[in-house]
Design a protein around this motif. Structure first.
Motif, short mmCIF file in Angstrom:
data_model
loop_
_atom_site.label_atom_id
_atom_site.label_comp_id
_atom_site.label_asym_id
_atom_site.label_seq_id
_atom_site.Cartn_x
_atom_site.Cartn_y
_atom_site.Cartn_z
N LYS A 41 -28.70 -20.77 62.06
CA LYS A 41 -29.21 -19.46 62.50
C LYS A 41 -28.19 -18.83 63.46
CE LYS A 41 -31.94 -21.53 66.22
NZ LYS A 41 -31.15 -22.76 66.21
N ASN A 42 -28.36 -17.57 63.74
CA ASN A 42 -27.42 -16.87 64.62
C ASN A 42 -27.27 -17.60 65.95
OD1 ASN A 42 -27.57 -15.09 62.55
ND2 ASN A 42 -28.17 -13.31 63.79
N GLY A 43 -26.06 -17.71 66.39
CA GLY A 43 -25.79 -18.36 67.69
C GLY A 43 -25.48 -19.83 67.58
N ASP A 44 -25.76 -20.44 66.44
CA ASP A 44 -25.44 -21.87 66.27
C ASP A 44 -23.93 -22.08 66.32
OD1 ASP A 44 -28.06 -22.58 65.97
OD2 ASP A 44 -27.94 -23.02 63.81
N HIS A 45 -23.52 -23.13 67.01
CA HIS A 45 -22.13 -23.56 66.93
C HIS A 45 -21.99 -24.46 65.71
CE1 HIS A 45 -21.08 -22.88 71.44
NE2 HIS A 45 -21.92 -21.95 70.98
N VAL A 46 -20.90 -24.28 64.97
CA VAL A 46 -20.75 -25.04 63.72
C VAL A 46 -19.32 -25.53 63.52
CG1 VAL A 46 -22.62 -23.91 62.42
CG2 VAL A 46 -20.34 -22.87 62.44
N VAL A 47 -19.22 -26.64 62.80
CA VAL A 47 -17.94 -27.04 62.22
C VAL A 47 -17.84 -26.39 60.86
CG1 VAL A 47 -16.58 -28.96 61.31
CG2 VAL A 47 -17.84 -29.25 63.44
N LEU A 48 -16.67 -25.85 60.54
CA LEU A 48 -16.40 -25.28 59.20
C LEU A 48 -15.55 -26.31 58.46
CD1 LEU A 48 -15.24 -21.87 60.69
CD2 LEU A 48 -17.46 -22.27 59.59
N HIS A 49 -16.07 -26.82 57.35
CA HIS A 49 -15.39 -27.91 56.64
C HIS A 49 -15.28 -27.61 55.15
CE1 HIS A 49 -19.55 -28.98 55.61
NE2 HIS A 49 -19.83 -28.89 56.89
N TRP A 50 -14.26 -28.16 54.52
CA TRP A 50 -14.07 -27.87 53.09
C TRP A 50 -14.89 -28.80 52.20
CZ3 TRP A 50 -11.98 -31.47 49.70
CH2 TRP A 50 -11.28 -32.55 50.26
N MET A 51 -15.25 -29.98 52.71
CA MET A 51 -16.08 -30.87 51.89
C MET A 51 -17.50 -30.29 51.81
SD MET A 51 -14.60 -33.62 50.60
CE MET A 51 -15.75 -35.00 50.46
N LYS A 52 -18.13 -30.48 50.67
CA LYS A 52 -19.48 -29.94 50.50
C LYS A 52 -20.50 -30.78 51.26
CE LYS A 52 -18.76 -28.04 45.89
NZ LYS A 52 -19.20 -28.04 44.48
N GLY A 53 -21.39 -30.10 52.00
CA GLY A 53 -22.53 -30.75 52.61
C GLY A 53 -23.79 -30.24 51.94
N SER A 54 -24.92 -30.28 52.69
CA SER A 54 -26.18 -29.78 52.14
C SER A 54 -26.18 -28.25 52.20
CB SER A 54 -27.35 -30.35 52.92
OG SER A 54 -27.29 -29.87 54.25
N GLY A 55 -27.08 -27.65 51.45
CA GLY A 55 -27.19 -26.19 51.46
C GLY A 55 -26.63 -25.57 50.19
N ILE A 56 -26.71 -24.26 50.16
CA ILE A 56 -26.32 -23.52 48.96
C ILE A 56 -24.81 -23.53 48.78
CG2 ILE A 56 -26.35 -21.24 47.84
CD1 ILE A 56 -28.92 -20.66 49.53
N ASP A 57 -24.38 -23.74 47.55
CA ASP A 57 -22.96 -23.62 47.19
C ASP A 57 -22.79 -22.18 46.70
OD1 ASP A 57 -20.41 -24.68 46.85
OD2 ASP A 57 -20.75 -25.13 44.74
N SER A 58 -22.38 -21.29 47.60
CA SER A 58 -22.42 -19.85 47.29
C SER A 58 -21.23 -19.41 46.45
CB SER A 58 -22.44 -19.05 48.60
OG SER A 58 -21.12 -18.98 49.12
#
Ligand SMILES: [Zn+2]
Length: 342
Positions: free
Chosen positions: A78-95
């Motif tokens: 959600k907005n404001g979350d800090h995240v790692v951006l990674h090239w390996m696929k994790g859970s969630g939509i593959d957009s």
């Protein structure tokens, strides 16, 4: 927003203003606070892996930032979350992959790009992290650290006391050393052409080093193992001769892991006979990392002081200095080189 664009191969990246597209299903808009540079991007720029049908396009596949908006269907952040951006696929939509406009030119992008002030990434390429983790160390969890540790724990399934040799002490190789040291691999040999990289390997737990610019690593490994070869040998270089040497210095029942990616159409020659008696050879795909599971584990180790992340960073540049940063990495001068946007 400002982004570094690969317009043509073997030419400097063009830093220019591009327009952020509207978010499609499963896409996340975020800031890129910090990004790392990997061999993959050097290869894309130099054209080492062949001609590039996606030009012009954006680059970068390890980063960290803050979520600003989420497209339809996104549940993971959600907005404001800090995240790692990674090239390996994790859970969630593959957009779908986004396209950016640069004046009247369409600029392509993959499911993740990080050489930019803001990014549009696929939901499955973000993993939320605690707010108190600095972005410069967090971005290393997007590729180098997770790949290196994944090689050790997922591909090699290394056991305490097993002998391990690592060819190439770049971002991935250093983290293979770090992971192997975590389970007390012995001996743990680091091999590289640069003395400063070997010194860093010792600081990360290597017990022996070989400078291959003036010593024969194959002879060293065979002598140290009394002619038996090593339990695990990792090649992070993607160089054919080194991949073959890695195989030839692995013990009869050991594992050879190719973490560096060989060129397409670049065959290697090995004596297949030992494969029938326990010798294994495998290629690693990003350490076969599962970002949702592995990144939180590694952050916990980092907080406990058991994982060295800050110590990997040797150079810092702004996005405007991206070409200088790329040169530094290409010359082998850097440990981990960080691009910061703020
Ligand atoms: Zn990478």
């Amino acid at each position: 927003m400002k982004a570094a664009i690969l317009v043509e191969q073997n030419a400097p990246l063009v830093v220019a203003e591009v327009e952020i597209p509207e978010l499609a299903v499963g896409q996340v808009l975020g800031t890129v606070e910090c990004s790392g540079i990997c061999g993959k991007q050097l290869d894309e720029i130099s054209g080492k892996r062949g001609s590039d049908p996606f030009l012009p396009h954006l680059l970068g596949h390890e980063g960290a930032g803050i979520v600003m908006d989420a497209g339809p269907g996104v549940r993971k952040v959600k907005n404001g979350d800090h995240v790692v951006l990674h090239w390996m696929k994790g859970s969630g939509i593959d957009s779908a992959t986004p396209s950016f406009m640069w004046n009247d030119t369409v600029v392509n992008a993959g499911c993740i790009t990080t050489f930019c002030e803001y990014t549009v990434v696929s939901e499955n390429r973000v993993t939320p992290i605690p707010d108190d983790i600095k972005f410069d160390v967090a971005c290393l969890l997007g590729c180098a650290v997770t790949t290196g540790l994944g090689v050790v724990f997922n591909n090699a399934a290394l056991k305490p006391g097993q002998s391990t040799a690592v060819f190439g002490i770049g971002g991935v190789g250093l983290n293979v050393v770090q992971g192997a040291a975590l389970v007390n691999a012995y001996p743990l040999v680091a091999i590289d052409l640069h003395e400063h990289k070997l010194n860093r390997a010792i600081a990360f737990g290597a017990t022996h080093t070989v400078n291959a610019s003036h010593a024969d690593p194959g002879a060293f490994l065979m002598e140290l193992s009394k002619g038996q070869g090593f339990d695990v040998v990792v090649d992070t270089t993607g160089n054919r001769d080194i991949s073959q040497l890695a195989y030839n210095t692995t013990s009869a029942t050991g594992k050879t892991i190719l973490a560096g990616v060989l060129h397409h159409q670049m065959p290697i020659t090995i004596d297949a006979h030992p494969l029938h008696f326990g010798h294994q050879i495998t290629g690693s795909h990003g350490g076969d990392t599962k970002p949702d599971i592995d990144i939180p584990r590694y952050i916990q180790l980092y907080k406990l002081g058991r994982l060295k992340l800050d110590e990997q960073i040797t150079h810092r540049y702004s996005l405007d200095e991206i070409n200088k940063a790329v040169d530094t990495v290409r010359k082998g001068e850097a440990g981990r080189c960080i691009i910061s946007t703020s």
